[in-house]
Design an enzyme around this catalytic site. Sequence first.
Site, PDB file in Angstrom:
ATOM      1  N   VAL A  76      -2.485  -7.387  -6.890  1.00 38.21           N
ATOM      2  CA  VAL A  76      -1.537  -7.953  -5.937  1.00 38.21           C
ATOM      3  C   VAL A  76      -1.999  -9.300  -5.384  1.00 38.21           C
ATOM      4  CG1 VAL A  76      -2.487  -6.960  -3.794  1.00 38.21           C
ATOM      5  CG2 VAL A  76       0.024  -7.185  -4.074  1.00 38.21           C
ATOM      6  N   HIS A  99     -11.525  -6.824 -10.080  1.00 42.72           N
ATOM      7  CA  HIS A  99     -10.457  -7.701 -10.579  1.00 42.72           C
ATOM      8  C   HIS A  99     -11.003  -8.526 -11.749  1.00 42.72           C
ATOM      9  CE1 HIS A  99      -7.461  -6.805  -7.489  1.00 42.72           C
ATOM     10  NE2 HIS A  99      -8.503  -6.638  -6.689  1.00 42.72           N
ATOM     11  N   HIS A 128     -13.057  -0.624  -6.093  1.00 42.72           N
ATOM     12  CA  HIS A 128     -12.004   0.340  -6.467  1.00 42.72           C
ATOM     13  C   HIS A 128     -12.010   0.617  -7.979  1.00 42.72           C
ATOM     14  CE1 HIS A 128      -9.803  -3.394  -7.158  1.00 42.72           C
ATOM     15  NE2 HIS A 128      -9.432  -3.525  -5.902  1.00 42.72           N
ATOM     16  N   ASP A 147      -6.565   8.521  -3.147  1.00 42.03           N
ATOM     17  CA  ASP A 147      -5.252   8.820  -2.576  1.00 42.03           C
ATOM     18  C   ASP A 147      -4.329   9.529  -3.552  1.00 42.03           C
ATOM     19  OD1 ASP A 147      -4.733   6.718  -4.284  1.00 42.03           O
ATOM     20  OD2 ASP A 147      -3.712   5.463  -2.811  1.00 42.03           O
ATOM     21  N   ASP A 158      -9.134   0.698   0.974  1.00 41.27           N
ATOM     22  CA  ASP A 158      -8.371  -0.489   0.562  1.00 41.27           C
ATOM     23  C   ASP A 158      -7.078  -0.559   1.379  1.00 41.27           C
ATOM     24  OD1 ASP A 158      -7.695  -2.801  -0.799  1.00 41.27           O
ATOM     25  OD2 ASP A 158      -7.134  -1.816  -2.663  1.00 41.27           O
ATOM     26  N   LEU A 180       0.926  -1.896  -6.889  1.00 39.14           N
ATOM     27  CA  LEU A 180       0.211  -1.344  -5.740  1.00 39.14           C
ATOM     28  C   LEU A 180      -0.322  -2.484  -4.883  1.00 39.14           C
ATOM     29  CD1 LEU A 180      -1.761   1.565  -7.445  1.00 39.14           C
ATOM     30  CD2 LEU A 180      -0.042   1.829  -5.666  1.00 39.14           C
ATOM     31  N   ALA A 181      -0.097  -2.403  -3.578  1.00 40.81           N
ATOM     32  CA  ALA A 181      -0.520  -3.457  -2.646  1.00 40.81           C
ATOM     33  C   ALA A 181      -1.537  -2.873  -1.687  1.00 40.81           C
ATOM     34  CB  ALA A 181       0.686  -4.003  -1.896  1.00 40.81           C
ATOM     35  N   GLY A 182      -2.770  -2.657  -2.166  1.00 41.76           N
ATOM     36  CA  GLY A 182      -3.728  -1.938  -1.352  1.00 41.76           C
ATOM     37  C   GLY A 182      -3.283  -0.495  -1.235  1.00 41.76           C
TER      38      GLY A 182
END
Length: 376
Positions: free
Chosen positions: A135, A189, A210, A243, A269, A302-304
Amino acid sequence: MTELNVKRLFDGEQWLTNQKVSILEDKIDDIRPIEQPIPDSDYIDILAPGFIDVHVNGGGEILFNHTPSLDALKAIIKSHAQFGTVAMMPTLISDDYDIMVQAHEAVCTALKQNVGGILGLHYEGPYLNPIRKGVHNEDKLRAPNEERLFKILDVVKQGKLMVTLAPEKVPQGFIEKLVNEAAIVCIGHSAATYDEAMAAVESGARGFTHIFNAMTPLTSREPGVVGAALQNRAKTWCGLIADGHHVHPATMRIATAAKGCEHIMLVTDAIQSVGSDKSELPFLGKKIHRKNGKVTTEDGTLAGSDLDMASAVRNTINLIQRTPAEALQMASLRPAEFLGIDDRFGRIKTGYQASMVALNQNYHVDRTWIDGKQVY
């Protein structure tokens, strides 16, 4: 002096029953067995070391990138404290240099003022690979300008500094320079090969941001960044967003079996949705939607996350089938070891910070203390 009566105490290493924990100012002063029966109403069900989150983008409707200020930091830690987080690394997503400077100044001020719960600063980028940007805004990604960057690394004089980068996008020797400045380098990333990732580890990188997300996967002939992360020949830690959206439960179980729980730390995150009831929020020039514990941009990226640490602990127990002790360690002792602060955090022992969480039998948070003060 504050005294707490505890039915079940997890001291970071073992379970104890019927213990009295004494707090003097900001430290654990004494732990001793309760000798005389007391009413059940005077007991805490479970007392554990407070949670340490090394990857927090925001909370309470505040994204650190949007408001890189001291007041924002105080609001974010307050929002996460209700979920048992007692210490965090505020995280700045890839942004312009002037925003990085503002974030640096805010964190340095928080550290000088001993703002409870703020451990340091995490720059997630901007030295990332556009191929695995997630993102992050591609127009914020760039090669490092060492002259400018090294002016905003002196957070290490008072606290901790993390830098997430793609090793294939930085010059040779750059990781060693960061490590020599006392920065904790993490790989994330990244489209690096396995060999490139392992070379970064050999240069001093000791974290994987992550795991499984925004990195080259483990395949039959190219182990990728994931393969390097799950190796144990060097002492590294993997951040895991537990999550159920970022990583499939089966994949999480494989990772914990391969790496060992002792080198996996739970992270959120989290963005500003944690501690908020809004279903739509602004995010780095985009609009994000929140639904069923998941936050995404309009195209589904996904944004965090919308995750809090207490939920991550419960998910580790229920989705990954790890023991409560392992889950609590992954939320506290393991990140403390990763940051090199396990002489003060991650345990409930005499002389340690009185930063703790009281939980009910289902591992929901009842109370939270940061440096001896009840904040929730």
